[in-house]
Scaffold this motif. Structure first.
Motif, mmCIF file in Angstrom:
data_model
loop_
_atom_site.group_PDB
_atom_site.id
_atom_site.type_symbol
_atom_site.label_atom_id
_atom_site.label_comp_id
_atom_site.label_asym_id
_atom_site.label_seq_id
_atom_site.Cartn_x
_atom_site.Cartn_y
_atom_site.Cartn_z
ATOM 1 N N ALA A 17 0.835 -1.205 0.000
ATOM 2 C CA ALA A 17 0.000 0.000 0.000
ATOM 3 C C ALA A 17 0.865 1.248 0.000
ATOM 4 C CB ALA A 17 -0.921 0.000 1.216
ATOM 5 N N PHE A 18 0.235 2.343 -0.380
ATOM 6 C CA PHE A 18 0.920 3.636 -0.317
ATOM 7 C C PHE A 18 -0.097 4.661 0.144
ATOM 8 C CE2 PHE A 18 -0.821 3.092 -4.519
ATOM 9 C CZ PHE A 18 -1.485 4.291 -4.737
ATOM 10 N N GLY A 30 -3.809 3.766 -1.438
ATOM 11 C CA GLY A 30 -4.009 2.876 -2.572
ATOM 12 C C GLY A 30 -3.151 1.653 -2.389
ATOM 13 N N HIS A 31 -3.418 0.641 -3.176
ATOM 14 C CA HIS A 31 -2.547 -0.526 -3.123
ATOM 15 C C HIS A 31 -2.476 -1.174 -4.495
ATOM 16 C CE1 HIS A 31 -6.532 -2.165 -2.048
ATOM 17 N NE2 HIS A 31 -6.149 -3.214 -2.736
ATOM 18 N N ILE A 137 9.105 8.000 -0.043
ATOM 19 C CA ILE A 137 9.856 8.407 -1.231
ATOM 20 C C ILE A 137 9.275 9.717 -1.739
ATOM 21 C CG2 ILE A 137 10.469 6.049 -1.925
ATOM 22 C CD1 ILE A 137 8.238 6.308 -4.096
ATOM 23 N N ASN A 138 10.061 10.406 -2.549
ATOM 24 C CA ASN A 138 9.560 11.577 -3.247
ATOM 25 C C ASN A 138 9.187 11.125 -4.655
ATOM 26 O OD1 ASN A 138 9.301 13.941 -4.830
ATOM 27 N ND2 ASN A 138 10.573 15.073 -3.391
ATOM 28 N N VAL A 161 5.431 10.327 -0.730
ATOM 29 C CA VAL A 161 4.558 9.155 -0.756
ATOM 30 C C VAL A 161 5.050 8.188 0.317
ATOM 31 C CG1 VAL A 161 3.728 7.214 -2.133
ATOM 32 C CG2 VAL A 161 4.184 9.421 -3.238
ATOM 33 N N LYS A 162 4.149 7.776 1.195
ATOM 34 C CA LYS A 162 4.505 6.804 2.225
ATOM 35 C C LYS A 162 4.217 5.404 1.703
ATOM 36 C CE LYS A 162 3.973 9.597 6.327
ATOM 37 N NZ LYS A 162 2.941 10.237 7.143
#
Length: 173
Positions: A17-18, A30-31, A137-138, A161-162
Motif C-alpha cells: 500500500a501507499f 491505494g494498493h 519516497i519523493n 509518498v509513504k
C-alpha cells in the motif's frame, strides 16, 4: 556452509500500500493488487536476506476508477510503457532494508524500515515469516511529476509518498 532457503510471498496475507496527502488535508490510500516477491535466506532469522519485489502498475487501486485511470496514465505511472515497478535489495540488517527501487525508467536507492515479526508454522504445516516495511519516497524522484494547485493555492497531490508494506513469506525449501 550456507543452505540457501527460498521464500515466496503469500499474496493472500500481504498488502502493498501507499499513502499520499491530497490537497494537504486528507490522505488517499491505494494498493497494488498484482505483485510478486521472493526472499532468499541462509537461516530463519533473515540476517542478510535478499529480497526482490515487483508490482504491475496497472493493478493500482485507490477505490476510485477515475483516479486509478489517471494514475495509470502518462501523468504518473504510464502503465502501458512501464508495466512493472520493482525493488531489489542490497542489504538487510534486521531493521533496515536498503535496495534499488525502479519506477518507470528511474532506479534509485531507497532505505526502508523493516520490522521482522518472526517465523511461525501455520496449521497446515507451512513455515511463514512476517514483515512490516515502511518508508517514504519523493514521487518526483521517479518522474511521477504531475502536479496541480487548487484555486486557494494548495497542492493537490503531495510529493511525498509513504509506503506501507505488510508481507508474509512462505518457506519453499
Amino acid at each position: 556452509m550456507s543452505n540457501n532457503t527460498n521464500w515466496s510471498i503469500d499474496n493472500a496475507h500481504s498488502e502493498i500500500a501507499f499513502k499520499v496527502k491530497h490537497m494537504m488535508i486528507s490522505t488517499v490510500t491505494g494498493h497494488f493488487e498484482d505483485f510478486q516477491a521472493t526472499a532468499q535466506t541462509d537461516d530463519d532469522d533473515f540476517n542478510n536476506a535478499s529480497f526482490s519485489f515487483s508490482a504491475k502498475t496497472a493493478s493500482i487501486n485507490t477505490k476510485n476508477k477515475d483516479r486509478d485511470a489517471h494514475l495509470k496514465s502518462d501523468d504518473f505511472f504510464n502503465s502501458e510503457a512501464y508495466p512493472e515497478m520493482s525493488f531489489v535489495s542490497k542489504s538487510f540488517n534486521g531493521s533496515e532494508l536498503i535496495g534499488d527501487l525502479t519506477i518507470k525508467d528511474v532506479t534509485k536507492q531507497v532505505t526502508l524500515n523493516a520490522d521482522f515479526n518472526g517465523v511461525a508454522v501455520d496449521p497446515y504445516g507451512q513455515t511463514k515469516a512476517g514483515f512490516e516495511i515502511s518508508g517514504e519516497i519523493n514521487r518526483k524522484d521517479f518522474n511521477l511529476t504531475w502536479s496541480a494547485v487548487t484555486e486557494a493555492g494548495s497542492i493537490v497531490v503531495s510529493d511525498k509518498v509513504k509506503l506501507v508494506v505488510d508481507v508474509q513469506f512462505i518457506k519453499q525449501s
